[in-house]
Design an enzyme around this catalytic site. Structure first.
Site, PDB file in Angstrom:
ATOM      1  N   ASP A 102       1.823  12.045  -0.371  1.00 24.81           N
ATOM      2  CA  ASP A 102       1.520  11.146   0.737  1.00 24.81           C
ATOM      3  C   ASP A 102       0.521  10.077   0.280  1.00 24.81           C
ATOM      4  OD1 ASP A 102       3.077  12.751   2.336  1.00 24.81           O
ATOM      5  OD2 ASP A 102       1.376  13.882   3.139  1.00 24.81           O
TER       6      ASP A 102
HETATM    7  N1  URA Z   1       2.092  18.284   1.314  1.00 21.82           N
HETATM    8  C1  URA Z   1       1.651  17.300   2.121  1.00 21.82           C
HETATM    9  O1  URA Z   1       1.469  17.503   3.308  1.00 21.82           O
HETATM   10  N2  URA Z   1       1.424  16.106   1.584  1.00 21.82           N
HETATM   11  C2  URA Z   1       1.569  15.843   0.248  1.00 21.82           C
HETATM   12  O2  URA Z   1       1.317  14.725  -0.197  1.00 21.82           O
HETATM   13  C3  URA Z   1       2.023  16.871  -0.578  1.00 21.82           C
HETATM   14  C4  URA Z   1       2.278  18.094  -0.018  1.00 21.82           C
END
Ligand code: URA
Length: 233
Positions: A102
């Protein structure tokens, strides 16, 4: 492949620098100085030297990036900075991230131009371990940890696969998962009544994030790391 592209990919310089270096006669192809960037060369078999040093072509390249916050795991984006742009100095236009983190997640992200390996590492069938350092809003209750480990309903068809929780301190855990569903870690913690305040990936497929890399920094994988990921060179 064109000679100028080859020289850019070998990190000799940017396109304009390569042009100037060629003009200066600093590149030889099979023993002869070559000034024309547009000529076709055979990247695996031609003997190409820059300032007298042989350039050995590598078809596939592998980088470990410590992804900073605020950067998107994509090759292009209209507004945001992309992880690929952080490696623009490498002179390669064929890199992509192996999966996604993310925008607000930090830590270990692999970038490569090897589609087959990326596909293999991301395949849900392969159960590749990913370890996240998770900063939580509230301490994790013992029962919540057990639910996370057994598999939790995050609103998809199936429960999440088995996971491992290691409590580090009051509001920090290490969570090992083998899937890569959308916002998976955040949704898992939400499902047990908690909230993720910060998320950092510290390991992927047995490969640990190099602590020497500051956010935004990257390096090529060592041959040991490449072997660890099951890549045959
Ligand atoms: N899980 C999440 O919620 N975000 C990420 O970036 C990776 C794993």
């Amino acid at each position: 492949m064109r000679l100028d592209r080859f020289l850019c990919e070998m990190n000799v310089g940017s396109r304009s620098q390569v042009k100037a270096l060629l003009r200066q006669g600093l590149v030889t192809v099979n023993g002869k100085a070559e000034k024309e960037g547009a000529i076709q060369i055979r990247e695996y078999s031609d003997d190409i030297l820059f300032r007298g040093n042989k350039l050995q072509y590598q078809r596939f390249v592998y980088y470990m990036l410590n992804k900073p916050e605020g950067v998107v795991s994509a090759t292009e984006d209209k507004t945001a900075v992309t992880v690929v742009s952080l490696l623009s100095g490498e002179g390669r236009d064929d890199l992509f991230p192996v999966g996604r983190l993310d925008k607000d997640t930090t830590g270990l992200l692999l970038l490569t131009n090897d589609g087959e390996t990326a596909h293999r590492l991301l395949s849900p069938k392969r159960h590749v371990d990913k370890i996240y350092r998770v900063t939580l809003e509230h301490p994790l209750e013992r029962q919540a940890a057990a639910i996370l480990e057994q598999g939790v309903d995050i609103g998809d068809d199936k429960l999440t696969l088995h996971a491992q929780v290691s409590v580090q301190d009051d509001c920090t855990i290490l969570l090992t998962i083998q899937e890569g569903r959308y916002h998976q870690v955040k949704r898992m913690l939400q499902a047990v009544g908690n909230r993720v305040l910060a998320l950092e990936r510290i390991s992927f497929g047995g490969l640990a994030l190099d602590e020497k890399l500051k956010p935004g920094e990257y390096r090529t994988l060592t041959s040991e790391e490449i072997a660890l990921l099951g890549i045959r060179t």
